[in-house]
Design a protein around this motif. Sequence first.
Motif, PDB file in Angstrom:
ATOM      1  N   PHE A 737       0.803  -1.228  -0.106  1.00 30.00           N
ATOM      2  CA  PHE A 737       0.018   0.076  -0.324  1.00 30.00           C
ATOM      3  C   PHE A 737       0.940   1.170  -0.003  1.00 30.00           C
ATOM      4  O   PHE A 737       1.057   1.852   0.961  1.00 30.00           O
ATOM      5  CB  PHE A 737      -0.717   0.197   1.229  1.00 30.00           C
ATOM      6  N   PHE A 771      -6.947  -2.946  -0.725  1.00 29.20           N
ATOM      7  CA  PHE A 771      -6.959  -1.614  -0.142  1.00 29.20           C
ATOM      8  C   PHE A 771      -8.115  -0.975   0.119  1.00 29.20           C
ATOM      9  O   PHE A 771      -8.493  -0.211   1.383  1.00 29.20           O
ATOM     10  CB  PHE A 771      -6.075  -1.048  -1.033  1.00 29.20           C
ATOM     11  N   PHE A 772      -9.250  -0.937  -0.697  1.00 27.39           N
ATOM     12  CA  PHE A 772     -10.158  -0.597  -0.723  1.00 27.39           C
ATOM     13  C   PHE A 772     -11.267  -0.904   0.619  1.00 27.39           C
ATOM     14  O   PHE A 772     -11.992  -0.351   1.240  1.00 27.39           O
ATOM     15  CB  PHE A 772     -11.381  -0.245  -1.855  1.00 27.39           C
ATOM     16  N   ALA A 775      -9.802   0.650   3.456  1.00 29.85           N
ATOM     17  CA  ALA A 775     -10.009   1.805   3.636  1.00 29.85           C
ATOM     18  C   ALA A 775     -11.417   2.119   4.282  1.00 29.85           C
ATOM     19  O   ALA A 775     -11.752   3.205   4.942  1.00 29.85           O
ATOM     20  CB  ALA A 775      -9.904   2.493   2.103  1.00 29.85           C
ATOM     21  N   ASN A 778     -10.655   1.787   7.999  1.00 35.25           N
ATOM     22  CA  ASN A 778      -9.643   2.536   8.412  1.00 35.25           C
ATOM     23  C   ASN A 778      -9.157   3.729   7.419  1.00 35.25           C
ATOM     24  O   ASN A 778      -8.712   3.459   6.374  1.00 35.25           O
ATOM     25  CB  ASN A 778      -8.236   1.789   8.693  1.00 35.25           C
ATOM     26  N   ASN A 779      -9.783   4.865   7.704  1.00 36.09           N
ATOM     27  CA  ASN A 779      -9.509   5.976   6.936  1.00 36.09           C
ATOM     28  C   ASN A 779      -8.210   6.710   6.804  1.00 36.09           C
ATOM     29  O   ASN A 779      -7.778   7.430   6.046  1.00 36.09           O
ATOM     30  CB  ASN A 779     -10.561   7.312   7.033  1.00 36.09           C
ATOM     31  N   LYS A 780      -7.531   5.912   7.768  1.00 35.66           N
ATOM     32  CA  LYS A 780      -5.935   6.833   7.823  1.00 35.66           C
ATOM     33  C   LYS A 780      -5.099   6.189   6.872  1.00 35.66           C
ATOM     34  O   LYS A 780      -3.705   6.391   6.527  1.00 35.66           O
ATOM     35  CB  LYS A 780      -5.437   6.376   9.123  1.00 35.66           C
ATOM     36  N   VAL A 781      -5.460   5.083   5.981  1.00 34.89           N
ATOM     37  CA  VAL A 781      -4.683   4.286   5.183  1.00 34.89           C
ATOM     38  C   VAL A 781      -4.225   5.201   4.013  1.00 34.89           C
ATOM     39  O   VAL A 781      -3.110   5.094   3.334  1.00 34.89           O
ATOM     40  CB  VAL A 781      -5.543   3.041   4.591  1.00 34.89           C
ATOM     41  N   TYR A 782      -4.978   6.320   3.591  1.00 37.72           N
ATOM     42  CA  TYR A 782      -4.694   7.004   2.509  1.00 37.72           C
ATOM     43  C   TYR A 782      -3.480   7.863   3.020  1.00 37.72           C
ATOM     44  O   TYR A 782      -2.733   8.194   1.948  1.00 37.72           O
ATOM     45  CB  TYR A 782      -6.089   8.118   2.404  1.00 37.72           C
TER      46      TYR A 782
END
Length: 1241
Positions: A737, A771-772, A775, A778-782
């Motif tokens: 990622f 990945f999606f 996401a 966990n919105n911090k993966v971006y």
Amino acid sequence: MDLYMMNCELLATCSALGYLEGDTYHREPDCLESVKDLIRYLRHEDDTRDIRQQLGAGQILQNDLLPIITQHSQDKPLFDACIRLMVNLTQPALLCFGKVPDDPSFRHHFLQVVSYLQAYKEAFANEKVFGVLSETLYNLLQLDWEQRQEEDNLLIERILLLVRNVLHVPADPYEEKNVDDDASVHDKLLWAIHMSGLDDLLKFLASAQSEQRWSLHVLEVISLMFRDQTPELLVSAGQTRSAEEKQRDAQELEALRQKEQAEKRSRTLQRGTRHSRFGGSYVVQGLKSIGDKDVIYHRGLHNFKNYTHDVGKEVRRIPKRQLHVCDPEGQRRSALNVRLFLREFCIDFLENCYNRLMYQVKEGLMREQAQQHDETYYLWALSFFMAFNRGHNFRTDLVSETMSIRTFHFMERNITNYYEMMLTDRKEATSWSRRMHLALKAYRELLLTVNEMDRSRNENIRQSANVIKSNIFYLMEYREIFLTLLRKFDETKQPRSFLRDLVESTHLFLRMLERFCNGRNNLVVQKKRVKRRKRGQKPRPQVENTPEVLEETWWVVSEELRAAGFQLSESLMEGAVPFDAASETPPEEQRAEAMVRVQDALLSKRGPEALGLLRVAREVWPEGDVFGSADVGPEEELQLLKQILFANLPTQTGLLYEDEEGGLERLEEEEELESVHVSETEFNFLDYVKRFASPNIVRPYLLLLKSYSQNSSHTNHCIARMLHRLAVDLKMEALLFQLSVFSLFNKILEDPAAVVYKELVTFAKFVLSRFFALAARNNKVYVELLFWKNVGAVREMTEGYSKPGEGNKGGAKKAKWTPEEEEELRRIYAEHRDSGVPDIVETILLLLSNSSRTRRQVVTQMVAMGLVDSVKDLKKERKGTRIVLWTEQQELELETLFDEYKNTDDVLGNILKRLTARRSRARVVDKLLSMGLVTDRRELYKKRRRNALTKSTGMTEEEFFSNMVGGQQQEPSDEEEEEEEEEEDSEESKDEGEQERPKPRGKEKGSSTRESAGERNATVGAMVQALRQKGMSGPLLWLQNCLNRAADDREEEGVSQAVPLVPLTEENEDAMEVNAFQKLLCKLGVRAPANEQESFWRIPAKLTPAQLRAAATSVSLSHEGGAQEGTAEDQQGVSDNPEQRAQALRALLLARKRKRPAAGANEERSAGEDLASDSKMPEAQEESKTSAKRSRVLDSGEEREEDSMQSHGGDVNPDSDDESQFVPAKRRRQRALIDEDEEED
């Protein structure tokens, strides 16, 4: 270079060679001398190689030298001289200039020489030239070794070198402009070699046993012949393609056709249906330009996908050191007839020459008989011919010489060596990288051959492959080599082709290892663990154990052992391993460590473990009963454990770091900073694959994936398979990622020819879907996309982030500094920054209000606050590391002080006090040794007084061992004094003006020595009495005689030297090996052998005659027990004054005389008179043994004579200081007789 630029002398010499008329060359009379003159000219050319360039411009080789050797080969002197000259002219340009010059002017000369060499190569592509060379070489090889002269061997070597030089000339693709299957200059040269029969001579030289001295030359020529070839092309030359090959080619062609059609459709979609003269202008909403307004796009919308802000910008120049290494030019396909001839050459070479030649070359490399970097030809030949054998009717017997574990080890060692040299020799890093690439190819070919053997139908071949695989998979070096190379890949030093071969080799190794593990339930492999110790590390503070705590611990341990009945389980006994035979630690140190381990187990209240370790150690070290005797009982073992518990033993940390900071450091301790522990463990394939789950290893794979369109399908498969192992098998897809990885996946998915890369497209979609899915939780993966992640970050990102402090289990938290403490630190540093103190951190630690701060905390905070730039600025200076030179005046001063104080008790101390420039003890000792003023550093030790002989110290490890076996407490030897001097040397003064201060420890030792003097005399008496009861009166009398003789010699000569005690009889020799007798010797001050070079005990040089006589008297007085008991109080009151001690000894003699009966005195006197009158042996009346030796009886007679003289000397003054009373002349005459008798024996 033009001809008119040629030197006139050189031009005249070239003109004197001869001239070419048509096809006939007419030589001049002085042609031979002219050739020799040209050789001399080349010997004295300058750095620009001007002579070589002028001869190349004049085409001397094409117009003169080649016609001479083809038409006048019968003139042997002229032929030899021309060959010598041509070998010099055809030398590679790299040998002439050393390297590719960086200077532009020298680079021009370098390229000019290369162009002339290329012209030479084209001129040599002539069958007549190689026909003459091969005929000459054939005639020379026909001669036997007995008939060959040295000139013949030189000519053979020069012909091989000439062929090597011509083949080595690089091709000029811009001049030749040839396509595949067209004959190049190199192909023409190879065809001329083939037509002349020189290739057959090369095969003869490679296979003949008598011509093995030319093996490296032959291998070098063969490697240059196949320089532009690949094994796959040669295998398929002239062969009809199989159905599988046709199908594979059809698939590749279909993939290319689909890719081309997809690109054509994409271009069609980008063009509009009708042509527009004006592209139009558009406003891109949300995309800001340089100002605050949106970007205005002035092109067609179909081109907007390629829009970037970098359009129109100047391309940024990449620094030279960051430029990527370019791949070497690709291989070209030679003409068919050349490939067919080379194919037949390979077949014959494998069948008749390969094994013998590779063996001879390997032996030459191992014995260092080859030149530098000649192993590269061996590596090339191994990879090329083994690959050819694998593709053409695979036969293991044809390559059996290089198919062994020994060859694998040779490859691994070369790869490691090249890797290390690439890191250290940065200027030649590219060259070392090319060599490492060759070694990697050879290693990969070995793996491919083993894999091919594993699929053979022959059971024996498959069994051999399993043996090889079990060996290479067992050793850790072969498993770690790919991890290391991937982790340390540097594209500024290593080309992309190296990375491609590395990725394919790793894929092959993992596939073989996985298949090997699947067929076995448990695979045991070797594991190495490196333990490193820091040099300046201090030992951990020891917890002080009070007697109360020790008593409580002993009560718990003893009750536990009694409750278990002193019975131990088998697992506990098997786990106790006190001795490691493979360790480099000496057995004596391991014995000490075992004792410390027993004590640690007792302190930790692990009684059974301590008892088990004690019993195992007793079996390992049975000698001396250090860990108890073999038949010891449970209660005795309990008492032994109690002694160990209460003993003052050094800790293991103290053993490891003892004397680490001393002035005279021990080199052995400095060298043992790193130790490797080898063990065996069960292998798990998934655990091994986890080693690849690292950003440093994933990055090279993604770097190679960026060129997926240029990669072969097999290379892309290797990359996808490794990423699949990490993402699917290990469930670590979050490791990918990363924004650059997603950009690459997007490029693959949008590729018009994506249908060709189905495997990559499928894997990219899988990673994106994961990945999606993550996401959504966990919105911090971006944000995580911006960083490369390790295994810990991947776990936190997928399983949830830990709170601050939770992940630091058991670790030390970062020290917090309040604003007031920071201000205080800043103020103290500003005040003492320019004060000139040796260590400002130590000064700050003393002045800080918070005294709990450590040095590391202060240094870290100073760096964080910006007070210093780096931790190195505050690094503590090691003692003794500053090198200070001695001036002539200082050397003269040192020599003067040594001459003045060399006869004092403390030579070094007096010199140090009076030196103008302050130096450490270690520096002064080294300087005295280097100046030759002393030959041994022991001469500078402080001379000990008598009380130093009995100084009482704390219980050391050796004393503890000796007490346990009833051994001796040895007096301080020279080694102990040396250790004391080393301890004194380590205490260097921090301030140059600081004076030396007396050590209070020495005072305490001196006082304890004086207090224990009387106890020692009483102990000596008891020990002598016990030895007499054991029948050792003879050895005791011999010892007394030796002590008296040493005292007499020192009085007469005035010089004190260490005197060895040499036992000349069996009885005395046996006594010297008895522990009780050795204990007595130590009590008397006799020194044991210092090292393995000494065999005998020695009377030290520091003992005075008075001390020696006192020791002899204490031995002689003790045969009557009452003498010691009656005067015990007098002995305790004796001071260290020699006069008072002599008085006390005389009083003991008088007391002994009064108690002796008169009859016994008369008998002894008569025996003494008989001995003085004649040298006949008297009968010993005191001993019950009748087989006493002659020297023993003589010693007994000497003692009787001495006693009789003392009995008649009733008027002896006890207060007299005259020592001659104890050494009469008659006794000396008797001692001389004894010496003569001993020599006769």
